[in-house]
Write a protein that holds these residues in place. Structure first.
Motif, PDB file in Angstrom:
ATOM      1  N   GLY A  94      26.224  48.849  43.067  1.00  0.00           N
ATOM      2  CA  GLY A  94      26.785  50.194  43.054  1.00  0.00           C
ATOM      3  C   GLY A  94      28.022  50.355  43.920  1.00  0.00           C
ATOM      4  N   ASP A  95      28.252  49.422  44.848  1.00  0.00           N
ATOM      5  CA  ASP A  95      29.463  49.497  45.669  1.00  0.00           C
ATOM      6  C   ASP A  95      30.686  49.320  44.773  1.00  0.00           C
ATOM      7  OD1 ASP A  95      28.011  49.801  47.992  1.00  0.00           O
ATOM      8  OD2 ASP A  95      28.413  47.786  48.766  1.00  0.00           O
ATOM      9  N   ILE A  96      31.752  50.009  45.130  1.00  0.00           N
ATOM     10  CA  ILE A  96      33.018  49.931  44.414  1.00  0.00           C
ATOM     11  C   ILE A  96      34.007  49.167  45.284  1.00  0.00           C
ATOM     12  CG2 ILE A  96      34.958  51.278  43.513  1.00  0.00           C
ATOM     13  CD1 ILE A  96      32.398  51.622  41.893  1.00  0.00           C
ATOM     14  N   ILE A  97      34.728  48.248  44.666  1.00  0.00           N
ATOM     15  CA  ILE A  97      35.804  47.536  45.368  1.00  0.00           C
ATOM     16  C   ILE A  97      37.100  47.880  44.649  1.00  0.00           C
ATOM     17  CG2 ILE A  97      36.689  45.329  46.148  1.00  0.00           C
ATOM     18  CD1 ILE A  97      33.908  44.199  45.687  1.00  0.00           C
ATOM     19  N   ILE A  98      38.081  48.335  45.415  1.00  0.00           N
ATOM     20  CA  ILE A  98      39.370  48.735  44.866  1.00  0.00           C
ATOM     21  C   ILE A  98      40.450  47.779  45.367  1.00  0.00           C
ATOM     22  CG2 ILE A  98      41.102  50.576  44.765  1.00  0.00           C
ATOM     23  CD1 ILE A  98      38.801  52.572  45.238  1.00  0.00           C
ATOM     24  N   ALA A  99      41.243  47.258  44.446  1.00  0.00           N
ATOM     25  CA  ALA A  99      42.394  46.428  44.819  1.00  0.00           C
ATOM     26  C   ALA A  99      43.484  47.366  45.317  1.00  0.00           C
ATOM     27  CB  ALA A  99      42.878  45.619  43.625  1.00  0.00           C
ATOM     28  N   ASP A 100      43.901  47.185  46.569  1.00  0.00           N
ATOM     29  CA  ASP A 100      44.857  48.133  47.146  1.00  0.00           C
ATOM     30  C   ASP A 100      46.307  47.676  47.057  1.00  0.00           C
ATOM     31  OD1 ASP A 100      45.201  46.275  49.203  1.00  0.00           O
ATOM     32  OD2 ASP A 100      44.222  47.489  50.724  1.00  0.00           O
ATOM     33  N   THR A 101      46.548  46.580  46.366  1.00  0.00           N
ATOM     34  CA  THR A 101      47.927  46.143  46.169  1.00  0.00           C
ATOM     35  C   THR A 101      48.043  45.374  44.859  1.00  0.00           C
ATOM     36  OG1 THR A 101      49.810  45.076  47.257  1.00  0.00           O
ATOM     37  CG2 THR A 101      47.714  43.925  47.368  1.00  0.00           C
ATOM     38  N   ALA A 102      49.205  45.453  44.268  1.00  0.00           N
ATOM     39  CA  ALA A 102      49.538  44.700  43.054  1.00  0.00           C
ATOM     40  C   ALA A 102      51.041  44.831  42.864  1.00  0.00           C
ATOM     41  CB  ALA A 102      48.798  45.246  41.837  1.00  0.00           C
ATOM     42  N   GLU A 103      51.576  44.062  41.955  1.00  0.00           N
ATOM     43  CA  GLU A 103      53.013  44.123  41.688  1.00  0.00           C
ATOM     44  C   GLU A 103      53.352  45.101  40.575  1.00  0.00           C
ATOM     45  OE1 GLU A 103      54.368  40.144  41.089  1.00  0.00           O
ATOM     46  OE2 GLU A 103      53.736  39.504  43.082  1.00  0.00           O
ATOM     47  N   ASP A 104      52.352  45.819  40.096  1.00  0.00           N
ATOM     48  CA  ASP A 104      52.579  46.764  39.004  1.00  0.00           C
ATOM     49  C   ASP A 104      51.589  47.923  39.124  1.00  0.00           C
ATOM     50  OD1 ASP A 104      50.143  45.696  38.164  1.00  0.00           O
ATOM     51  OD2 ASP A 104      51.050  44.467  36.606  1.00  0.00           O
ATOM     52  N   GLU A 105      51.399  48.638  38.045  1.00  0.00           N
ATOM     53  CA  GLU A 105      50.539  49.822  38.071  1.00  0.00           C
ATOM     54  C   GLU A 105      49.050  49.505  38.042  1.00  0.00           C
ATOM     55  OE1 GLU A 105      51.999  52.334  34.934  1.00  0.00           O
ATOM     56  OE2 GLU A 105      53.727  52.950  36.126  1.00  0.00           O
ATOM     57  N   THR A 106      48.679  48.235  38.165  1.00  0.00           N
ATOM     58  CA  THR A 106      47.256  47.911  38.256  1.00  0.00           C
ATOM     59  C   THR A 106      46.705  48.144  39.658  1.00  0.00           C
ATOM     60  OG1 THR A 106      47.716  45.572  38.657  1.00  0.00           O
ATOM     61  CG2 THR A 106      47.313  46.240  36.361  1.00  0.00           C
ATOM     62  N   THR A 107      47.589  48.440  40.621  1.00  0.00           N
ATOM     63  CA  THR A 107      47.114  48.810  41.946  1.00  0.00           C
ATOM     64  C   THR A 107      46.093  49.934  41.785  1.00  0.00           C
ATOM     65  OG1 THR A 107      49.209  48.251  42.999  1.00  0.00           O
ATOM     66  CG2 THR A 107      47.780  49.759  44.193  1.00  0.00           C
ATOM     67  N   GLY A 108      44.998  49.832  42.494  1.00  0.00           N
ATOM     68  CA  GLY A 108      43.949  50.835  42.386  1.00  0.00           C
ATOM     69  C   GLY A 108      42.865  50.473  41.394  1.00  0.00           C
ATOM     70  N   LYS A 109      43.019  49.332  40.707  1.00  0.00           N
ATOM     71  CA  LYS A 109      41.955  48.917  39.785  1.00  0.00           C
ATOM     72  C   LYS A 109      40.681  48.711  40.591  1.00  0.00           C
ATOM     73  CE  LYS A 109      40.333  45.808  36.286  1.00  0.00           C
ATOM     74  NZ  LYS A 109      40.026  44.417  36.139  1.00  0.00           N
ATOM     75  N   ALA A 110      39.577  49.129  40.022  1.00  0.00           N
ATOM     76  CA  ALA A 110      38.296  49.079  40.716  1.00  0.00           C
ATOM     77  C   ALA A 110      37.288  48.256  39.929  1.00  0.00           C
ATOM     78  CB  ALA A 110      37.765  50.492  40.914  1.00  0.00           C
ATOM     79  N   CYS A 111      36.321  47.712  40.645  1.00  0.00           N
ATOM     80  CA  CYS A 111      35.163  47.104  39.989  1.00  0.00           C
ATOM     81  C   CYS A 111      33.923  47.502  40.785  1.00  0.00           C
ATOM     82  CB  CYS A 111      35.312  45.600  39.855  1.00  0.00           C
ATOM     83  SG  CYS A 111      35.414  44.686  41.380  1.00  0.00           S
ATOM     84  N   GLU A 112      32.841  47.614  40.061  1.00  0.00           N
ATOM     85  CA  GLU A 112      31.564  48.004  40.650  1.00  0.00           C
ATOM     86  C   GLU A 112      30.676  46.768  40.725  1.00  0.00           C
ATOM     87  OE1 GLU A 112      27.959  51.205  39.747  1.00  0.00           O
ATOM     88  OE2 GLU A 112      29.855  51.359  38.665  1.00  0.00           O
ATOM     89  N   ILE A 113      29.959  46.627  41.831  1.00  0.00           N
ATOM     90  CA  ILE A 113      29.057  45.498  42.014  1.00  0.00           C
ATOM     91  C   ILE A 113      27.744  45.776  41.294  1.00  0.00           C
ATOM     92  CG2 ILE A 113      27.730  44.175  43.729  1.00  0.00           C
ATOM     93  CD1 ILE A 113      30.738  43.660  43.783  1.00  0.00           C
ATOM     94  N   GLY A 114      27.279  44.787  40.531  1.00  0.00           N
ATOM     95  CA  GLY A 114      26.006  44.916  39.842  1.00  0.00           C
ATOM     96  C   GLY A 114      25.269  43.600  39.768  1.00  0.00           C
ATOM     97  N   ASN A 115      23.964  43.676  39.621  1.00  0.00           N
ATOM     98  CA  ASN A 115      23.112  42.509  39.401  1.00  0.00           C
ATOM     99  C   ASN A 115      23.234  41.483  40.533  1.00  0.00           C
ATOM    100  OD1 ASN A 115      21.216  40.988  37.973  1.00  0.00           O
ATOM    101  ND2 ASN A 115      22.771  39.934  36.755  1.00  0.00           N
TER     102      ASN A 115
END
Length: 158
Positions: A94-115
């Motif tokens: 259920g924890d969310i991890i957000i990428a806080d940097t990128a070279e484009d608009e993918t900054t802020g992409k998130a993934c949720e931990i499961g299993n």
């Protein structure tokens, strides 16, 4: 279709033509963002052996979808590290991890931990961990935080 969070029952109502007002909350009211990440570089990770898995921001941006299946997705190990090296930083389903940097608009992409099923996992370089204060259905936050409705609100801030 509308999604409404009922704070008395901790349920999300899904329906058509609802006339109830949307409840808005500040990010830090919904998430505990005090779980630390680490500063391990890609060179300090390996895919062969170890006891702690490390989610790298580059993998969030390119490799993982909205939910990381810890048992089945390929996650590198932190070389030479044990869970004792990451006190207070181990992730939970259920924890969310957000990428806080990128070279484009993918900054802020998130993934949720499961299993995770007891596998030790930590969040790596250039990430932020957000632990929901209330339990939600697995996958909901991962998908919502990557939706255009949410992610496009971040773009003016970048």
């Amino acid at each position: 279709m509308r999604l409404i969070f009922n704070k008395d029952t901790n349920h999300i109502l899904i329906g058509l033509n609802l006339t109830l007002p949307w409840e808005q909350r500040k990010f830090d009211e919904v998430f505990d963002c005090t779980i630390p990440n680490n500063t391990l570089s890609r060179a300090e990770l390996n895919y062969d052996s170890g006891s702690v898995r490390n989610i790298h921001y580059g993998d969030i941006l390119i490799k993982y979808g909205s939910v990381v299946d810890v048992q089945n997705d390929e996650i590198p190990f932190a070389t030479g590290k044990s869970s004792d090296d990451f006190k207070g930083a181990l992730l939970q389903d259920g924890d969310i991890i957000i990428a806080d940097t990128a070279e484009d608009e993918t900054t802020g992409k998130a993934c949720e931990i499961g299993n995770s099923q007891g596998v030790d996992v930590v969040s790596g370089l250039h990430t932020m961990v957000c632990r929901p204060r209330n339990k939600m259905a697995l996958g909901y936050l991962g998908y919502y935080l990557n939706s255009d409705a949410y992610h496009h609100q971040l773009l003016p801030l970048m």
